[in-house]
Design an enzyme around this catalytic site. Structure first.
Site, PDB file in Angstrom:
ATOM      1  N   ILE A 118      -0.720   1.317  -0.513  1.00 47.97           N
ATOM      2  CA  ILE A 118      -1.222   2.285   0.489  1.00 47.97           C
ATOM      3  C   ILE A 118      -2.474   2.985  -0.057  1.00 47.97           C
ATOM      4  CG2 ILE A 118       0.982   2.693   1.665  1.00 47.97           C
ATOM      5  CD1 ILE A 118       1.201   5.334   0.009  1.00 47.97           C
ATOM      6  N   ARG A 124      -6.085   1.423  -1.661  1.00 47.62           N
ATOM      7  CA  ARG A 124      -7.246   0.742  -1.096  1.00 47.62           C
ATOM      8  C   ARG A 124      -7.097  -0.752  -1.368  1.00 47.62           C
ATOM      9  NH1 ARG A 124      -7.849   4.687   1.438  1.00 47.62           N
ATOM     10  NH2 ARG A 124      -9.647   6.088   1.535  1.00 47.62           N
ATOM     11  N   GLU A 157     -10.995  -4.850   5.416  1.00 50.07           N
ATOM     12  CA  GLU A 157     -10.489  -4.333   6.687  1.00 50.07           C
ATOM     13  C   GLU A 157     -11.616  -3.911   7.618  1.00 50.07           C
ATOM     14  OE1 GLU A 157      -7.976  -1.218   4.763  1.00 50.07           O
ATOM     15  OE2 GLU A 157      -9.114   0.212   5.995  1.00 50.07           O
ATOM     16  N   HIS A 204      -3.914   0.211   8.229  1.00 51.49           N
ATOM     17  CA  HIS A 204      -4.378   1.434   7.561  1.00 51.49           C
ATOM     18  C   HIS A 204      -3.913   2.667   8.345  1.00 51.49           C
ATOM     19  CE1 HIS A 204      -7.682   3.111   4.722  1.00 51.49           C
ATOM     20  NE2 HIS A 204      -6.709   3.984   4.888  1.00 51.49           N
TER      21      HIS A 204
HETATM   22  C1  DGY Z   1      -7.310   8.501   3.191  1.00 52.93           C
HETATM   23  O1  DGY Z   1      -7.165   9.666   3.552  1.00 52.93           O
HETATM   24  O2  DGY Z   1      -7.931   8.186   2.178  1.00 52.93           O
HETATM   25  C2  DGY Z   1      -6.696   7.467   4.057  1.00 52.93           C
HETATM   26  O3  DGY Z   1      -6.674   6.232   3.455  1.00 52.93           O
HETATM   27  C3  DGY Z   1      -7.432   7.397   5.381  1.00 52.93           C
HETATM   28  O4  DGY Z   1      -8.723   6.923   5.120  1.00 52.93           O
END
Ligand code: DGY
Length: 326
Positions: free
Chosen positions: A242, A244, A273, A291
């Site tokens: 979750i 990158r 993405e 995402h």
């Molecule tokens: C963040 O806040 O970094 C989430 O990945 C949304 O871009």
């Protein structure tokens, strides 16, 4: 000078809830994008050229060239906690402030990390597709889509910032053994509060039943998860990302999943993405999400509101609450 002439010019790069746009329009001349198109670099550079500030998302990359071409720009406010889309040395050189939106999304994102881990380990989406395709002929003890337990398993958290810590606290409720790896070790008190034990990266890879990536994306950890790392994982383990997409070598991951070197993966983020490589799309043992870890209405509102607050503070000569260090 008319009141309109005194208002700052702000680029609001992506669509936001209309009431929040209306609020911003009371105090600024806003170039908005309510049809929410993605920007190419040329158009973004042109849109920034006459602006005092910009409010953007992680999809908009701001580089040295754009900053040089925007002489009035004082602040770029990211509606995201991650800011790998901003060339921070260039911001420093151009004397432009940059801000992000930490805290307001921590719990929502941690909830989703857990959701993705559970869906992956328990094969939820694969099983639903199987049911919808009409394959469920009978209840079966051994022939059901058998999966992996969460409770009493070992969780390895890579990146123990706010979101990592919030995930650790959730894991305690599932009687998981929580381990973590981070650039710097947490204080003893914080480790106790999170119920988490520090281990080195290799130990985490070898011992975890579930690994979750929540660290910031930097040039140093580009493709940190490649063939070698995936080979160290248990064949029964899952990997959840979750953070990158660029942290994981997606081709190596697809190969490992195809060859059942690991049990499954849950991915909310992708290197290219919104494009997802066909090698991943073809697999059953991967749960794919667009995402969306922070995407509850309440949290997205809070992120936009905080980004606006940061932006206006910077424009008003104050230190924005979430000013990033270059
Ligand atoms: C963040 O806040 O970094 C989430 O990945 C949304 O871009």
């Amino acid at each position: 000078m008319s009141q309109t002439a005194q208002k700052p010019k702000i680029l609001l790069a992506r669509s936001v809830f209309p009431d929040l746009l209306a609020e911003l329009e009371k105090v600024a001349i806003v170039q908005s994008n309510q049809d929410d198109h993605l920007w190419n670099a040329v158009d973004l550079k042109a849109a920034l050229a006459d602006k005092d500030a910009a409010i953007i998302t992680g999809s908009e990359r701001i580089d040295a060239d754009m900053l040089k071409a925007s002489p009035q720009l004082k602040i770029v406010s990211n509606i995201a906690v991650g800011y790998n889309n901003l060339d921070m040395p260039a911001f420093k050189a151009a004397n432009v402030m940059a801000t992000n939106t930490p805290d307001v999304l921590t719990d929502t994102t941690a909830d989703f990390g857990f959701t993705l881990m559970m869906a992956t380990a328990r094969r939820l989406t694969e099983s639903e597709h199987w049911l919808r395709a009409g394959h469920w002929g009978k209840f079966s003890i051994c022939d059901a889509p058998l999966s992996m337990d969460i409770h009493h398993s070992t969780l390895g958290i890579m990146g123990m910032g706010r979101i990592g810590q919030a995930i650790a606290k959730r894991a305690r409720g599932f009687n998981m053994k929580v381990t973590y790896f981070n650039r710097s070790r947490l204080s003893e008190d914080l480790e106790k509060e999170c119920g988490a034990t520090y281990v080195d990266r290799e130990t985490l890879l070898k011992q975890s039943d579930h690994i979750i990536l929540v660290m910031p994306y930097t040039p140093e950890n580009h493709h940190l998860f490649g063939e070698k790392e995936l080979n160290l994982m248990k064949p029964t383990a899952t990997l959840v990302n979750i953070a990158r997409g660029g942290i994981v070598d997606e081709l190596a991951l697809a190969k490992a999943l195809k060859e059942n070197k690991i049990f499954g993966a849950g991915l909310d983020v992708f290197e290219g993405e919104p494009k997802v490589i066909p090698e991943l799309l073809a697999l059953k043992n991967v749960v794919l999400a667009p995402h969306m870890a922070s995407a509850t209405e309440k949290t997205r509102r809070a992120m936009i509101q905080l980004a606006i607050k940061n932006c206006l503070a910077g424009l008003n000569g104050q230190t924005p609450p979430n000013l990033l260090k270059a």
